[in-house]
Design a protein around this motif. Structure first.
Motif, PDB file in Angstrom:
ATOM      1  N   SER A  51      23.582  26.569  34.990  1.00 11.40           N
ATOM      2  CA  SER A  51      23.252  26.119  36.388  1.00 11.40           C
ATOM      3  C   SER A  51      23.509  27.396  37.262  1.00 11.40           C
ATOM      4  O   SER A  51      22.647  27.725  38.228  1.00 11.40           O
ATOM      5  CB  SER A  51      24.004  24.969  37.006  1.00 11.40           C
ATOM      6  OG  SER A  51      25.356  25.434  36.976  1.00 11.40           O
ATOM      7  N   MET A  52      24.767  28.317  36.920  1.00 12.21           N
ATOM      8  CA  MET A  52      24.884  29.235  37.670  1.00 12.21           C
ATOM      9  C   MET A  52      23.773  30.416  37.457  1.00 12.21           C
ATOM     10  O   MET A  52      23.561  31.059  38.122  1.00 12.21           O
ATOM     11  CB  MET A  52      26.300  29.863  37.226  1.00 12.21           C
ATOM     12  CG  MET A  52      26.902  31.018  38.131  1.00 12.21           C
ATOM     13  SD  MET A  52      28.266  31.836  37.272  1.00 12.21           S
ATOM     14  CE  MET A  52      28.181  33.518  37.764  1.00 12.21           C
ATOM     15  N   ALA A  54      20.792  30.039  36.506  1.00  7.46           N
ATOM     16  CA  ALA A  54      19.441  29.721  37.260  1.00  7.46           C
ATOM     17  C   ALA A  54      19.736  29.950  38.619  1.00  7.46           C
ATOM     18  O   ALA A  54      18.649  30.591  39.389  1.00  7.46           O
ATOM     19  CB  ALA A  54      19.463  28.126  37.052  1.00  7.46           C
ATOM     20  N   THR A  55      20.601  29.732  39.385  1.00  4.80           N
ATOM     21  CA  THR A  55      20.832  30.180  40.801  1.00  4.80           C
ATOM     22  C   THR A  55      20.905  31.651  40.890  1.00  4.80           C
ATOM     23  O   THR A  55      20.046  32.165  41.694  1.00  4.80           O
ATOM     24  CB  THR A  55      22.251  29.694  41.204  1.00  4.80           C
ATOM     25  OG1 THR A  55      22.421  28.273  41.055  1.00  4.80           O
ATOM     26  CG2 THR A  55      22.692  29.987  42.741  1.00  4.80           C
ATOM     27  N   LEU A  56      21.403  32.470  40.062  1.00  2.00           N
ATOM     28  CA  LEU A  56      21.472  33.888  40.111  1.00  2.00           C
ATOM     29  C   LEU A  56      19.820  34.213  40.066  1.00  2.00           C
ATOM     30  O   LEU A  56      19.521  35.404  40.550  1.00  2.00           O
ATOM     31  CB  LEU A  56      22.344  34.587  39.113  1.00  2.00           C
ATOM     32  CG  LEU A  56      23.787  34.542  39.383  1.00  2.00           C
ATOM     33  CD1 LEU A  56      24.532  34.980  38.185  1.00  2.00           C
ATOM     34  CD2 LEU A  56      24.132  35.464  40.640  1.00  2.00           C
ATOM     35  N   GLN A  57      19.273  33.611  38.870  1.00  3.81           N
ATOM     36  CA  GLN A  57      18.034  34.246  38.589  1.00  3.81           C
ATOM     37  C   GLN A  57      16.879  33.774  39.983  1.00  3.81           C
ATOM     38  O   GLN A  57      16.052  34.794  40.311  1.00  3.81           O
ATOM     39  CB  GLN A  57      17.177  33.276  37.332  1.00  3.81           C
ATOM     40  CG  GLN A  57      16.048  33.687  36.887  1.00  3.81           C
ATOM     41  CD  GLN A  57      15.720  33.235  35.857  1.00  3.81           C
ATOM     42  OE1 GLN A  57      16.114  32.321  35.194  1.00  3.81           O
ATOM     43  NE2 GLN A  57      14.381  34.015  35.443  1.00  3.81           N
ATOM     44  N   LEU A  58      17.056  32.770  40.486  1.00  5.29           N
ATOM     45  CA  LEU A  58      16.326  32.359  41.633  1.00  5.29           C
ATOM     46  C   LEU A  58      16.550  33.319  43.053  1.00  5.29           C
ATOM     47  O   LEU A  58      15.669  33.677  43.409  1.00  5.29           O
ATOM     48  CB  LEU A  58      16.629  31.040  42.344  1.00  5.29           C
ATOM     49  CG  LEU A  58      16.023  30.434  43.417  1.00  5.29           C
ATOM     50  CD1 LEU A  58      14.326  30.423  43.077  1.00  5.29           C
ATOM     51  CD2 LEU A  58      16.363  29.047  43.880  1.00  5.29           C
ATOM     52  N   ARG A  59      17.934  33.685  42.894  1.00  8.99           N
ATOM     53  CA  ARG A  59      18.292  34.721  43.918  1.00  8.99           C
ATOM     54  C   ARG A  59      17.704  36.239  43.724  1.00  8.99           C
ATOM     55  O   ARG A  59      17.338  36.735  44.562  1.00  8.99           O
ATOM     56  CB  ARG A  59      19.871  34.673  44.067  1.00  8.99           C
ATOM     57  CG  ARG A  59      20.432  35.381  45.524  1.00  8.99           C
ATOM     58  CD  ARG A  59      21.828  35.292  45.361  1.00  8.99           C
ATOM     59  NE  ARG A  59      22.475  36.776  45.838  1.00  8.99           N
ATOM     60  CZ  ARG A  59      23.659  36.822  45.138  1.00  8.99           C
ATOM     61  NH1 ARG A  59      24.242  36.267  44.227  1.00  8.99           N
ATOM     62  NH2 ARG A  59      23.896  38.046  45.490  1.00  8.99           N
ATOM     63  N   GLN A  62      13.915  36.023  44.626  1.00 10.44           N
ATOM     64  CA  GLN A  62      13.710  35.982  45.972  1.00 10.44           C
ATOM     65  C   GLN A  62      14.215  37.273  46.660  1.00 10.44           C
ATOM     66  O   GLN A  62      14.053  37.390  48.008  1.00 10.44           O
ATOM     67  CB  GLN A  62      13.897  34.450  46.367  1.00 10.44           C
ATOM     68  CG  GLN A  62      13.455  33.398  46.136  1.00 10.44           C
ATOM     69  CD  GLN A  62      13.845  32.118  46.508  1.00 10.44           C
ATOM     70  OE1 GLN A  62      15.142  32.078  47.116  1.00 10.44           O
ATOM     71  NE2 GLN A  62      13.248  31.046  45.923  1.00 10.44           N
ATOM     72  N   LEU A  75      22.583  39.525  36.752  1.00  9.36           N
ATOM     73  CA  LEU A  75      21.959  38.308  35.980  1.00  9.36           C
ATOM     74  C   LEU A  75      22.001  38.643  34.421  1.00  9.36           C
ATOM     75  O   LEU A  75      22.522  38.013  33.713  1.00  9.36           O
ATOM     76  CB  LEU A  75      20.502  38.026  36.441  1.00  9.36           C
ATOM     77  CG  LEU A  75      20.067  36.811  35.800  1.00  9.36           C
ATOM     78  CD1 LEU A  75      20.649  35.834  35.860  1.00  9.36           C
ATOM     79  CD2 LEU A  75      18.501  36.782  36.085  1.00  9.36           C
ATOM     80  N   LYS A  78      25.460  38.417  33.258  1.00 13.05           N
ATOM     81  CA  LYS A  78      26.050  36.976  33.037  1.00 13.05           C
ATOM     82  C   LYS A  78      25.232  36.506  32.062  1.00 13.05           C
ATOM     83  O   LYS A  78      26.031  35.533  31.356  1.00 13.05           O
ATOM     84  CB  LYS A  78      25.713  36.392  34.619  1.00 13.05           C
ATOM     85  CG  LYS A  78      26.352  36.932  35.754  1.00 13.05           C
ATOM     86  CD  LYS A  78      28.078  36.640  35.670  1.00 13.05           C
ATOM     87  CE  LYS A  78      28.452  37.228  37.010  1.00 13.05           C
ATOM     88  NZ  LYS A  78      28.951  38.632  37.108  1.00 13.05           N
TER      89      LYS A  78
END
Length: 170
Positions: A51-52, A54-59, A62, A75, A78
């Motif tokens: 989940s971390m 996925a959050t970094l990838q989205l950041r 964007q 990313l 990590k």
């Protein structure tokens, strides 16, 4: 209590004019100062999960084009930590998916390299650390996982080479 200072530190780091007890104490003090950093890195490894990632990838996706290179390098670092953790835990199925995600991330880095990115040197240093981690992982991986890790390492090498070319071209 008497501390022994390793010979490589005796003359290079601490002046010979210092008494040996003070040199030893300074050496031990330096090691004690670095210990929280090592413990902090171990704590970070425990908090890395999908989940971390996925959050970094989205950041990273964007982010502004100039910031993407650094974020994708972070990313990739990590993701490699997560893959190392999964392989160490014996979770090879998830590790394979994570390594494929690492390859996709490095491909994305090469795309963002063509943009006017900032922080390229920091990104390259982070990729160097990630590269060394994957090389260690190749040695430690089981026979089934070794080709997957080697493939991810090869892809990371390509991205790192492209990044180095861009850094020295500027």
């Amino acid at each position: 209590m008497q501390f022994a200072v390793p010979s490589q530190f005796r003359s290079h780091v601490f002046p010979p004019s210092l008494p040996s007890r003070l040199r030893a104490a300074a050496c031990c003090g330096a090691m004690m100062a670095l210990m929280p950093l090592a413990l902090h890195a171990a704590d970070n490894l425990a908090t890395i999960d999908p989940s971390m990632i996925a959050t970094l990838q989205l950041r990273a996706e964007q982010a502004a084009p100039r910031d993407q290179m650094q974020l994708f390098a972070d990313l990739a670092d990590k993701i490699s930590l997560l893959a190392t953790k999964q392989i160490a835990d014996g979770d090879e199925e998830h590790a394979q998916a994570t390594l494929k995600q690492l390859e996709a991330c490095t491909a994305q880095m090469e795309i963002t390299l063509k943009l006017d990115s900032k922080g390229m040197k920091k990104a390259e240093m982070l990729l160097h650390t990630t590269n060394r981690r994957l090389k260690d992982l190749v040695r430690e991986a089981s026979g089934d996982m070794k080709p997957m890790v080697q493939s991810a390492l090869k892809r990371l090498d390509q991205a790192q080479t492209s990044l180095l070319s861009a850094v020295f071209a500027k």
